[in-house]
Each structure stands twice: as C-alpha cells, then as structure tokens.
Write a protein that holds these residues in place. Structure first.
Motif, short mmCIF file in Angstrom:
data_model
loop_
_atom_site.label_atom_id
_atom_site.label_comp_id
_atom_site.label_asym_id
_atom_site.label_seq_id
_atom_site.Cartn_x
_atom_site.Cartn_y
_atom_site.Cartn_z
N GLY A 151 0.78 -1.32 -0.04
CA GLY A 151 0.03 -0.03 0.08
C GLY A 151 0.98 1.19 -0.06
O GLY A 151 1.85 1.25 -0.76
N GLY A 152 0.25 2.08 0.87
CA GLY A 152 1.15 3.64 0.70
C GLY A 152 2.42 3.61 1.03
O GLY A 152 3.27 4.38 0.03
N LEU A 153 2.93 2.87 1.87
CA LEU A 153 4.55 2.98 2.15
C LEU A 153 5.42 2.34 0.95
O LEU A 153 6.26 3.08 0.44
N GLY A 154 4.77 1.35 -0.01
CA GLY A 154 5.43 1.08 -1.20
C GLY A 154 5.33 1.96 -2.24
O GLY A 154 6.17 2.15 -3.02
N PRO A 189 2.25 -9.93 3.58
CA PRO A 189 1.42 -9.08 3.90
C PRO A 189 1.92 -8.18 4.98
O PRO A 189 2.75 -8.77 5.87
N ASP A 190 1.62 -7.05 5.31
CA ASP A 190 2.60 -6.49 6.28
C ASP A 190 2.60 -6.87 7.65
O ASP A 190 2.11 -8.00 7.93
N ASP A 191 3.44 -6.28 8.74
CA ASP A 191 3.72 -6.92 9.79
C ASP A 191 2.69 -6.91 10.83
O ASP A 191 2.96 -7.05 12.04
N HIS A 193 6.11 5.10 9.23
CA HIS A 193 4.90 5.23 8.61
C HIS A 193 3.74 5.05 9.49
O HIS A 193 2.55 5.04 8.84
N THR A 194 3.78 4.93 10.61
CA THR A 194 2.43 4.16 11.39
C THR A 194 2.67 4.54 12.79
O THR A 194 3.61 4.40 13.54
N LEU A 195 1.56 4.77 13.35
CA LEU A 195 1.31 5.03 14.90
C LEU A 195 0.70 3.79 15.41
O LEU A 195 0.62 3.74 16.80
N GLY A 224 8.62 11.63 10.47
CA GLY A 224 7.09 11.43 10.24
C GLY A 224 6.90 11.70 8.80
O GLY A 224 7.55 12.41 8.06
N VAL A 225 5.57 11.66 8.41
CA VAL A 225 5.25 11.52 7.05
C VAL A 225 4.07 12.55 6.79
O VAL A 225 3.58 12.87 5.61
N ALA A 226 3.44 13.30 7.80
CA ALA A 226 2.65 14.41 7.76
C ALA A 226 2.96 15.29 9.00
O ALA A 226 3.37 14.76 10.10
N THR A 268 6.26 15.82 5.15
CA THR A 268 4.91 15.43 4.58
C THR A 268 5.23 14.88 3.18
O THR A 268 5.79 15.19 2.37
N ASN A 269 4.41 13.57 3.38
CA ASN A 269 4.55 12.79 1.71
C ASN A 269 4.13 13.53 0.57
O ASN A 269 3.47 14.82 0.64
N GLY A 270 4.29 13.15 -0.53
CA GLY A 270 4.05 13.80 -1.84
C GLY A 270 3.74 12.58 -2.80
O GLY A 270 4.24 11.43 -2.64
N LYS A 311 -8.16 2.29 -0.91
CA LYS A 311 -7.06 2.09 0.03
C LYS A 311 -7.49 0.79 0.50
O LYS A 311 -8.46 0.05 0.32
N ARG A 312 -6.13 0.41 1.39
CA ARG A 312 -6.41 -1.05 1.85
C ARG A 312 -7.52 -1.06 2.90
O ARG A 312 -7.92 -0.12 3.40
N ILE A 313 -8.32 -2.25 2.88
CA ILE A 313 -9.45 -2.37 3.90
C ILE A 313 -8.72 -2.81 5.38
O ILE A 313 -8.01 -3.50 5.62
N GLU A 318 -10.04 -1.47 9.56
CA GLU A 318 -10.72 -0.72 10.48
C GLU A 318 -10.45 0.78 10.78
O GLU A 318 -11.39 1.44 10.72
N TYR A 319 -9.29 0.75 10.79
CA TYR A 319 -8.80 2.45 11.18
C TYR A 319 -9.21 3.25 9.94
O TYR A 319 -9.32 4.34 10.08
N LYS A 320 -9.07 2.66 8.60
CA LYS A 320 -9.56 3.54 7.59
C LYS A 320 -11.16 3.60 7.50
O LYS A 320 -11.60 4.40 6.78
N ARG A 321 -11.75 2.91 7.87
CA ARG A 321 -13.24 2.79 8.33
C ARG A 321 -14.03 2.97 7.37
O ARG A 321 -14.99 3.72 6.93
N SER A 335 -0.57 9.50 7.32
CA SER A 335 -0.40 10.74 6.05
C SER A 335 -1.61 10.43 5.18
O SER A 335 -2.39 11.19 5.03
N GLY A 336 -1.38 9.24 4.49
CA GLY A 336 -2.31 9.14 3.39
C GLY A 336 -1.49 9.55 2.20
O GLY A 336 -1.08 10.94 2.14
N THR A 337 -1.73 9.30 0.88
CA THR A 337 -1.12 9.91 -0.25
C THR A 337 -1.97 9.78 -1.42
O THR A 337 -2.19 10.45 -2.47
N GLY A 338 -3.19 8.74 -1.32
CA GLY A 338 -4.38 8.55 -2.06
C GLY A 338 -5.07 9.85 -1.95
O GLY A 338 -5.44 10.41 -2.92
C1 4GP Z 1 1.30 3.75 5.10
C2 4GP Z 1 0.81 4.80 6.09
O1 4GP Z 1 -0.60 3.83 6.44
C3 4GP Z 1 -0.11 5.85 5.44
O2 4GP Z 1 -0.80 6.70 6.04
C4 4GP Z 1 1.09 6.64 4.59
O3 4GP Z 1 0.56 7.55 3.65
C5 4GP Z 1 2.02 5.71 3.80
O4 4GP Z 1 2.47 4.77 4.64
C6 4GP Z 1 3.30 6.47 3.11
O5 4GP Z 1 3.85 7.00 4.15
N1 4GP Z 1 1.99 2.91 5.94
C7 4GP Z 1 2.11 1.59 5.34
C8 4GP Z 1 2.66 0.53 5.91
O6 4GP Z 1 1.71 1.40 4.11
O7 4GP Z 1 2.73 -0.64 5.53
O8 4GP Z 1 2.57 0.82 7.38
#
Ligand code: 4GP
Length: 797
Positions: A113-116, A260-262, A348-350, A413-415, A442-444, A527-529, A531-534, A633-636
């Motif tokens: 997802g976002g990180l990749g 699939p992520d950790d 990338h995550t809290l 951090g990314v935002a 902040t991401n872009g 975005k990935r499915i 619960e936190y993304k709701r 952050s989100g990038t979508g």
């Molecule tokens: C994601 C975050 O969930 C997303 O908010 C952020 O925009 C993105 O990284 C890039 O920084 N994290 C992941 C992950 O994709 O696998 O932890």
C-alpha cells in the motif's frame, strides 16, 4: 526520435530480440518490442547520469525499502522520455492499438500500500530532480495477491508478474552477494568473526528509473535469492529427485512472496530472513561501491545517505556496525557514530501493533552477531544519554522502531500531525532524549504519473492554460487560479471531469455489468481495507442513505455512485467481512427498483496502481475518513485532490495540510480530532450512547443484523455489529452523526454544478505542494544534506 525511427526500432526488436515475424506477433510480442525500443532510448541517459556521479564524486542516496509498488512502467517511460507522439504514430502505422499494449503489461505490485507506493514516487522524483540515488528492494516472484470475489467473498490468488519476461530489468549475475544466517560467533577481543551455518546468494536485477524529460536516470536494484550450491547431481543420479532440488527451492523461497505487512504473525521467521537478506545485500553493495571510490570509511556519511523505509530494513544499523567494526577494524564507538550519521529512518505508522518486534531467541539464532551488537549499541546509548530505560532489546524482544531510532541521525514522520504525535506517543521517551532527531517530511506524489499520465484531459487543459512548467514545478498549478474565475474555462474543466466519468462508467458497465449514471456524484474510497480507515463508516452511511431514499423515493435525491477499491489481508477476518458486506450491499441495492436510480455501490476487484489510475481521474468525492490520529499521512488523498476531487475527511494525517492549502470552504470536514478521540475512547459505553442518540445509525445497524444483505445467513456480520455496538475502538459510531451531516452538505453542494467545478478546480490549483518533488527536496535539505547534479539535456519531444 521520429515515428519512423520508432517503428523501425520496434520491428527490429520484434524480429531480433523476440524472434517473431510480424505476421504472427501477438499483443505480448508487440508490447515487449515496444518496451525494448523505448528502453534503448533510456539507457544512454542512464549511463551518463552514473558516469557523472562518479566523475563528480557525488553523494549518493540509498533508499532501502522492502516494498516498491511501481505498477506498470511502459507509459511512465514513454511520457518521461517524451516519446508519446512517436510511439502513437509508429503504432498507428503498424496498425497496433497502443491502449491494448498498455493494458497487457503486468502491474508490478511489489508492495502492500502507501509505504510501497511512496517509495515508487520517490524514485521517480529523485530521477526528475537529478539526485544521484538508488533504490534497493526485493524482486518478489509473487507480488501482492490478486483479489477476486466469489459470492462477494474475497478470494486471493497468487500474482505472477514474472511469469513473463520483465522488459525493464537488466540481470546482473556478476553482482552476487553472499548472505549468511545462523551459525556461531567467535569473539576476538571486542571484535568477532561470524561463521553462519546457512548461506545463500543475493543476485541483482537493475531497472532504470528515468526522470521527467529524460534528464536523469537512477537505478532500482532488486535482489533475487539464489542457492549457494546449485543442484545436487549426485543425489539426482541416485534417483532422489526431490531431495536434489530441495536446497535450491529453499533458497529461492526468500524472494518468492511479498509479505502482507507486519500486522500478521504468519511466516515470522521467513519475514525476518527477508529483511536481513535485503538489508545485508544492499549494505554490502553500498560499501563495495564506496570503497571503489574512496579509501577512508570515515567519509561514508559525506558520500552516502541511507534512508530506511520503515523498520523493515532497521537491521541496517547493526549490519553496518558489524562491517565497520568486525570486518574493517574500526573502533566500536566510531563505527556506531559513522553508521548513525549515514542512516536515517522514516516511520509510517502510529499503530502500536505495526511496530515490529522480534523475539530475542529467534534473532539470536538467525543473527547471533547482530544480537550481540544490538546489546552493545543499547549499552553505548545508555552511557551517551545517562538513562537506563530506553533499549532496543527489552522484555525479551528486539524493538525495531527503537533500534531504528537509536541508529539514525534523523527520524521522520510523513505528515505534520503524524510527526507531532510521534513525539508524544510511540517515540515519547526517545524524543525527550534526542529532541532534534525527529523531523517532518510530509509525503507527496509524482505529478507525472498522478496527473500528466493518468488524466490526459485535465493535464492538457492545464498545459494549454499555463504551459507545461507545472509538470516539474507542481506549485505552478496555482497559476490556473485566475482561469478558475473564467466561466468558459471552468466549463472545460467540468467537461474533462465528465468525460473521465463517462469512461469509467463504460468500463464499469463492460467489466462489472453495472450501469451507473455519469452525472451522479462519484464518491470514491480506495485504499487497503482496514478498521482504522473505516470503510464500515462509509458502508453504514450508505445503508442509512438507502433507507431514507426507500422511505421517500420521490424526494429528489442527488444521485451517488459509491465506489470502493482495496484488498483485505488474507488473515484479517474483520476486514474481509467488510469487503463481503460491501459486495452484499451492492447486490441488494443495485437491484432495488426504488433506489437504484439514486444510489449504486460498485466494488471493482483487485485494486492496484493501474486501477487507481483509472478511478482517480473520475472522482468527485474523496473519502478520507480514518479515525483521527491513526492515518500517518495518506497519499491517495493527495492524488484525488490533485485530480479535482473534493475531500470528505477527518483531521487526520495529511488531510490537515490538504485542508489548509485548498481552503476550509473547499473541503468537507467532520469528526473528532485526535485528542477528542482519545478522550472519548476513555468514556465507558461511548458506542452504545452514540447509537442511542442517532436513530439512523441504530436503524442501519439493525438492517445488517436483520440479514437484509445476507438473507441466506442472517448472522454473517455478527462480529461487525457486535464490535461496533459494544467496543468500537475506531469510533465509527461516535463519528457517524457528523459524517452523515457532512455527506448531506456534499449533496447540497453538488446541486450547484458551477460552484462544485470551481471548488474542484481550486483543489487542483492548490495541490501542487503535494508533489513528491517537494518532499524529496525536503529530505535533501534536512536529512540527506545533498544536492542535485547538473542534469543531462532534455529529451526532445
Ligand atoms: C502507510 C500509512 O498507513 C499511510 O498513512 C502513509 O501515507 C504511507 O504509509 C506512506 O507514508 N503505511 C504503510 C504500512 O503502508 O505498511 O505501514
């Protein structure tokens, strides 16, 4: 390059590289021939960039990431090399359909997802800026699984992008690095020799990454795992065929699948091995290259910056110390200092469950020397800071976030909000000890792929108005603001959006057999499915809305198409239930004669980069509805803003900055803030209270419970309704009422098409700051301390 030169190059590759006669060539052959012809154009520029980097002794940036979600590469290369016209004309002359070739390319999904995807945008921006950089990843044979639906249920199938030749890579059999695991350590004073018991080889595959106008090219180097000792001929000759092939099969499993992520427990050991394999191979390669140019390892931080993308490569710190101290004889403290000044770490995550830890037993068994070095790093850190309570190795585990932090000179951090929350939550103690270490970037997203390439209608309208400077200075998009005041221009802006929506409607009709109204609000959550993304908040609101339409079908509703896209991790049952609920709802609602004119639910399967490129340009509304404090952050959200979708969102991640830039009046805000979420969560019975206070929410939950959407199995969504009614950690119920209100504001706003178009255009105009070029410049200045190189001349159009 002229069209006829392009045509000849394609035909040449068709015959001499693919061995095909044009009379028998299939789509695959033509796509490969075209890809090779385009690749040829890239190679000289790519070499030239490398030559200059050496000649000028430039500092290099190394981006270590277990994920690169690159997607398809052909169109990217054609656009950045400005070969579009030549390719179009050449293919026309050959009577080959360009779009068919584009669709034929596998989507390289080497990330979750976002990180990749961020890593992929960064590679493109680094090349565009002329920054000497290299990405290091794993060449997974199977990327993220392919998703399909059976009776609405998610089914996972292996993805096999490498079942065909990958046109863009160059194999480097000569770059083969030995990687060890296990074994024992022999200490000699402070230093040690490590004698691993298991060895394999990391072999490099290089993909050139070309920047805008071909001015600079960098390399994405992906490692493939290979056995050290090949096939066992003696065993084979004894007839023991399976055993003869076993060592090879085992060694190859390391680069076989993307994990699939950790958040998952499965395959822990293999995951740790992948991480070390990737990191050790990359660090060795970096040191080898450095030593080919310089003979003093103290210069390393001046000449190399190693960025670790989340904790997955965090073993880079101890591995670099091991090489410097054990192998090169540098004093331990000095080695730690050099490593730390070279390495920096992006978090990338809290979500606490996503911060990796490894049991000390497993780590000690697989990486015995690293385990010792981690203890010494902790010991040194305790002495440096005069404190005892913050250790990477603690409570029987190695905490990779802490290790990453201790071994980095900068942690980012990314935002803006995410960075601040890091300081008060996950890294509170470490931040107090090192108040200058955490910085924000902040991401872009790259405007080449996410506007120029995916939305040609809007891109050419913009270029016609303000020239093409925005493509590499996305902040220039603000120059369209004066045009927004011109009703005729705004009509054209709206027409471009409409045409994109018509295209998407046609595609939905063809592939899913669902008719949607292109004049409806295209409301998109991709975005990935999780619960936190709701996604379930969106689903509940959809149900409540459907019920109101049924109550009063002739009330003049504003038509909506709710579009979902995303994958649930295979063993995340709750998320898979959300996917199934969406599909069950789609089945019921789309065939409801009372409501289907006003409300449709569409969930195209297998969301990936290519599908994102199709959906995003057609979006009116961007759903960014995570529980505040959870989305880093989100990038979508940025891609959708850039393409003129208005956001409905919480004050979370980069939504905060998006809203500031596009203006509060052009953004539909709802929900609790991160602070309010924390306070509300502490109140007992918050979910039950929220349900009692909102009859729409209560009724929507009741509808799910009653089995309207799953008549054959009324209890199917018991876990969702129970969880929401009693526990609701992600505050779906508590945010529902305000979300409903904001959605009705959206309806009202959409009934004024001119004003909607104006708001949308202002979103585009003000989104330029979210270019990954800006992000990379930030890293260069604050973290990597490096400059771009003077670039190679522009590729001519
Ligand atoms: C994601 C975050 O969930 C997303 O908010 C952020 O925009 C993105 O990284 C890039 O920084 N994290 C992941 C992950 O994709 O696998 O932890």
């Amino acid at each position: 390059m002229t069209a006829s030169e392009m045509k000849n190059a394609i035909l040449h590759h068709l015959v001499y590289t693919l061995g095909k006669d044009a009379a028998h060539a299939k789509t695959y052959d033509w796509r490969m021939a075209l890809s090779f012809a385009v690749r040829d154009q890239i190679v000289d520029r790519w070499f030239e960039a490398t030559r200059r980097t050496y000649a000028e002794h430039r500092k290099r940036v190394y981006y270590l990431s277990l994920e690169f979600l690159i997607g398809r590469l052909l169109k990217d290369a054609v656009i950045n090399m400005r070969l579009e016209e030549a390719v179009q004309d050449a293919l026309d002359a050959l009577k080959i359909d360009w779009h068919e070739l584009l669709e034929d390319e596998p989507d390289a999904a080497l990330g979750n997802g976002g990180l990749g995807r961020l890593a992929a945008c960064f590679m493109e921006s680094q090349a565009t800026l002329g920054l000497p950089a290299m990405g290091y990843g794993i060449r997974y044979e199977h990327g993220l699984f392919r998703q399909s639906f059976e009776d609405g249920r998610q089914v996972e199938e292996p993805e096999d992008w490498l079942s065909q030749t990958h046109a863009w890579e160059f194999v480097r059999p000569e770059v083969a690095i030995d990687i060890g695991f296990g074994g024992h350590v022999q200490e000699i004073g402070s230093r040690a020799n490590w004698y691993p018991s298991e060895m394999l080889i990391a072999m490099a595959h290089d993909t050139p990454v070309i920047g805008w106008k071909g001015r600079w090219g960098n390399t994405l180097r992906l490692w493939e795992s290979r056995p050290m000792h090949g096939f066992d001929l003696a065993r084979f000759n004894r007839g023991d065929y399976a055993a003869a092939a076993e060592p090879e099969a085992l060694a190859r499993t390391l680069s076989r699948v993307l994990y699939p992520d950790d958040h998952t427990e499965q395959g822990k050991e293999l995951r740790l091995k992948q991480e070390f394999f990737h990191t050790a191979a990359s660090i060795r390669d970096i040191i080898r290259r450095f030593e080919s140019e310089y003979d003093d390892l103290k210069l390393l931080p001046k000449k190399a910056a190693i960025q670790i993308n989340d904790t997955h490569p965090a073993i880079a710190g101890p591995e670099l110390v091991r090489i410097l101290h054990d192998e090169r004889g540098m004093d331990f403290e000095e080695a730690v200092g050099i490593a730390r000044n070279t390495i920096s770490y992006t978090n990338h995550t809290l979500l606490p469950e996503a911060l990796e830890t490894w049991g000390e037993a497993r780590m000690g068994r697989l990486l015995p020397r690293h385990m010792q070095l981690i203890d010494r790093i902790d010991d040194l850190h305790r002495r440096e800071t005069g404190t005892g309570h913050v250790n990477a190795h603690q409570d029987g585990k190695v905490h990779m976030g802490t290790l990453g932090f201790i071994m980095a000179h900068k942690v980012n951090g990314v935002a803006a909000l995410h960075t601040e929350l890091q300081k008060t939550t996950v890294f509170k103690d470490l931040h107090e000890l090192h108040p200058d270490r955490i910085v924000n970037q902040t991401n872009g997203v790259t405007p080449r792929r996410w506007l120029l390439s995916c939305n040609p209608r809007l891109a050419s309208l913009i270029t016609e108005g303000i020239g093409d400077g925005w493509v590499d200075h996305a902040e220039d998009l603000e120059k369209i603001e004066p045009l927004v005041a011109d009703p005729a221009w705004l009509d054209r802006y709206a027409a471009a959006k409409k045409a994109n929506k018509v295209d998407l409607s046609n595609w939905i009709a063809e592939t899913m057999e669902i008719g949607v109204d292109p004049d409806a609000i295209f409301d998109i959550q991709v975005k990935r499915i999780h619960e936190y993304k709701r996604q379930h908040l969106n689903l509940l609101e959809t149900i409540a809305h459907w019920q109101e339409i049924r109550d009063n079908p002739n009330a003049g509703w504003v038509p909506r198409v709710k579009i979902f896209g995303g994958k649930a991790f295979p063993n995340y049952i709750y998320a898979k239930d959300m996917v199934r609920l969406a599909n069950d709802m789609a089945r019921v609602m789309n065939s409801d004669p009372l409501t289907s004119r006003y409300l449709k639910v569409v969930f195209p399967p297998n969301y990936n980069v290519s599908l994102a490129e199709r959906l995003i340009p057609a979006a009116d509304l961007s759903e960014q509805i995570s529980t505040a404090g959870k989305e880093a952050s989100g990038t979508g959200n940025m891609k959708l803003t850039l393409n003129g979708a208005l956001t409905i969102g919480t004050l979370d991640g980069a939504n905060v900055e998006i809203r500031e830039l596009v203006g509060a009046e052009n953004f539909f805000l709802f929900g609790m803030t991160a602070e309010e979420v924390m306070a509300r969560r502490a109140e007992a019975g918050h979910a039950a209270r929220a349900i009692a206070e909102d009859h729409r929410l209560a009724r929507a939950l009741e509808a799910i419970r009653s089995g309207i959407f799953s008549p054959d199995e009324p209890g199917r969504y018991h876990s969702i309704t129970e969880n929401l009614s009693h526990h609701d950690y992600f505050m779906v119920c508590s945010d529902f009422t305000d979300y409903w209100r904001a959605q009705r504001e959206v309806d009202t706003a959409f009934t004024d098409p001119k004003d909607w178009a104006r708001k949308a255009a202002l979103n585009t105009a003000r989104a330029g700051w979210f270019s990954s070029d800006r992000t990379i410049r930030g890293y260069m200045k604050d973290i990597w301390h490096t400059d771009a190189a003077p670039q190679v001349a522009d590729a001519a159009e």
